[in-house]
Design an enzyme around this catalytic site. Sequence first.
Site, short mmCIF file in Angstrom:
data_model
loop_
_atom_site.label_atom_id
_atom_site.label_comp_id
_atom_site.label_asym_id
_atom_site.label_seq_id
_atom_site.Cartn_x
_atom_site.Cartn_y
_atom_site.Cartn_z
N ASP A 112 0.82 -1.22 0.00
CA ASP A 112 0.00 0.00 0.00
C ASP A 112 0.85 1.26 0.00
O ASP A 112 0.32 2.38 -0.04
CB ASP A 112 -1.01 0.00 1.17
CG ASP A 112 -0.37 -0.13 2.54
OD1 ASP A 112 0.65 -0.85 2.66
OD2 ASP A 112 -0.89 0.47 3.50
N HIS A 113 2.19 1.10 0.01
CA HIS A 113 3.10 2.25 -0.06
C HIS A 113 4.01 2.17 -1.29
O HIS A 113 4.81 3.08 -1.52
CB HIS A 113 3.97 2.31 1.21
CG HIS A 113 3.15 2.44 2.45
ND1 HIS A 113 3.06 3.61 3.17
CD2 HIS A 113 2.32 1.56 3.07
CE1 HIS A 113 2.23 3.43 4.20
NE2 HIS A 113 1.78 2.19 4.17
N ASP A 127 4.70 3.91 8.32
CA ASP A 127 3.91 3.08 9.23
C ASP A 127 4.79 2.66 10.40
O ASP A 127 5.95 2.28 10.23
CB ASP A 127 3.45 1.79 8.52
CG ASP A 127 2.36 2.04 7.51
OD1 ASP A 127 2.02 3.21 7.26
OD2 ASP A 127 1.84 1.04 6.96
N HIS A 182 -3.33 7.74 6.94
CA HIS A 182 -3.22 6.28 6.94
C HIS A 182 -4.29 5.67 7.86
O HIS A 182 -4.01 4.86 8.75
CB HIS A 182 -1.81 5.85 7.39
CG HIS A 182 -1.47 4.42 7.06
ND1 HIS A 182 -1.76 3.37 7.91
CD2 HIS A 182 -0.88 3.84 5.98
CE1 HIS A 182 -1.34 2.24 7.39
NE2 HIS A 182 -0.80 2.49 6.21
#
Lengths: 371, 371
Positions: free
Chosen positions: A66-67, A256, A316
């Site tokens: 997702d990054h 994250d 996020h």
Amino acid sequence: MSMDITFLGTGSAYPSPHRGASALVLRTEGESWLFDCGEGTQTQFMRSSLKASKITKVFISHLHGDHLFGLPGLLCTVSLNSNPQPDQPVPCVDVYGPRGLRHFVRVALELSGSQLLFPYAVHELEPSDEQCPVEGRLSPALTSSSDALHPQERPGRTVRLDPHTDCYDLIDDKRFVVKAFKLYHRVPSFGFSVEERERPGRLNTDMLKELGLKPGPLYGRLKNGESVTLDSGRVLTASEVLEPALKGRKVCVFGDCSGALGEGFRRVCQGADVLVHEATLEDGQHEKAVDHGHSTPSMAAAVALACGAHTLVLHHFSQRYKPEALRRDGEDDVTELKRQAELVLQGSSTEVILAEDFLTLPVALKKSLMH
Amino acid sequence: MSMDITFLGTGSAYPSPHRGASALVLRTEGESWLFDCGEGTQTQFMRSSLKASKITKVFISHLHGDHLFGLPGLLCTVSLNSNPQPDQPVPCVDVYGPRGLRHFVRVALELSGSQLLFPYAVHELEPSDEQCPVEGRLSPALTSSSDALHPQERPGRTVRLDPHTDCYDLIDDKRFVVKAFKLYHRVPSFGFSVEERERPGRLNTDMLKELGLKPGPLYGRLKNGESVTLDSGRVLTASEVLEPALKGRKVCVFGDCSGALGEGFRRVCQGADVLVHEATLEDGQHEKAVDHGHSTPSMAAAVALACGAHTLVLHHFSQRYKPEALRRDGEDDVTELKRQAELVLQGSSTEVILAEDFLTLPVALKKSLMH
Ligand SMILES: [Zn+2]
Ligand SMILES: [Zn+2]
Ligand SMILES: [Zn+2]
Ligand SMILES: [Zn+2]
């Protein structure tokens, strides 16, 4: 000298129609720096007023999809829509991220038969074992870059932790100092600090003319902060004729994490104008958040407090938290996350902002009070 | 026994807000088969009424990013949202595509630290040199799969061209025969033909009872097409007591191409109920289309005509052709592409349809006229 941050994706885990996967853009003086590039980032660019073609640097905090999964497609589309002039050098796009990133980009571009109209380089940060559980470590065999470079690839650096500062030195030029620092997540994750250099104030030329000084080498010495002795014997110090310096701005973007490691982040995020931190789940789900290597609003606020950040931006968010405008009765309320962070920051001067896709946040110029 | 096709992305080169990158879903009896998976396909699933979790098979026509870059993220998100029951076996997702696909999926999942809650296998088609210009060929070093399998990866087959049929045999089970055939593009590209098996008609049990036959082994023999001799000495043939068979349906999906190679496509696409073909640029740009390994509407129509297809669906439009509903004065008109195909098909019974994102096209059951 304007500077702003635009959020292109504020959702965690995967892109959804109401929150894109992680991506934000720091714009400054005609350049765009992209932080993370989840799947669909190129389409989010098209939906925004920003141009992907302005990207000169990309920072990938960690290799979770997702990054990351939007990066090969973004590079290809920027190339497709570029129009290089035959007689002008095409600048290199510098990509920074954890070890393994170079191999990922290379394999994706090569197997898809993608040629770029610009050169690129991937500079890899060497993670420490303490940044994730054992199962999150990538064996060197998986990230080996013994294979040949992609035709448009330029050799990238391997950046190691500076044990004295607990930081990674990424960029140090006339305008910016960029450092990375270690975070703890399910896979090695990094935060980035972008610090603008202080700009010396302008010379007060009216005053210099009154003193009978004409433009020339003396002006340069004063501008450089030196004192000069006038014909009259008077010693003129730079501070007498320089306007106040423009203090450099500082933007910090955390990847994250369920926490930072070591002293790196304290050192480089101190006094951040904007500190961007994840807040995947609300405080009530603290245990689940930490189990998954993520933070809650309280955790993010504690980081902002420790750094004395001026503004904390949360992003996020779990896809269960829809943007406020789309939320229906009974659904989870993202503004609750803001209140949880504010509770921790009560009494401080730190402001809390919830990011949404396509939010643009100016980072204002500040005059230095001291000189 | 319903069957339909849903287009999730009908744009070429890259995903845009008005046309996703290539992806379409063939649904049949609770299963979904995905054909191509450009970046953003998982988000297009969320925007549609289809569920990505129903995907059992994926077919990738070629490795260009606009057909491929959404696959790792899709697998991860399907896994995240899955809920396997501990006591039930989790079916394997079979992925078919050109050599190199296995390495791409493996590297993307491994470097991103992605674990799946289901097993998957990649079955690779070995391309022929004639399928693309020299620079489009992947050296075996780039597609080497000597490295260990991903933890959820099951060994996949290597499928070679059958020189007698000029086809690749992918699936041959009780319900479907799936074959691939060679196309010419800038990189090796394939088309797929999905042929449903004929279903025998139901037994006319009323008639059997009138003849005094009770349910039992005789019924089975008749159903299998055998003749039986009754006690009366009468020979009863299966065709006397079987209702007409249900003819199998045939759906053919071509990958990007400026033409098919050899006889494979003629053999397996003959009489297709639905033939999906790209039409990247209009007829007026024939030379540019072919230069880039693409087709125009006339070229697609000629293929449909050669195959006697019932319906030709055009897709993979240059992003300059907006969906009709969004088109503004002076912009390129996608309906012109339909007219260009129809001109070639004049006098035939082939219908032309322009695909748009989220269009669902039923593929009707047909009774066989002959038995
Ligand atoms: Zn994430
Ligand atoms: Zn992550
Ligand atoms: Zn394509
Ligand atoms: Zn292609």
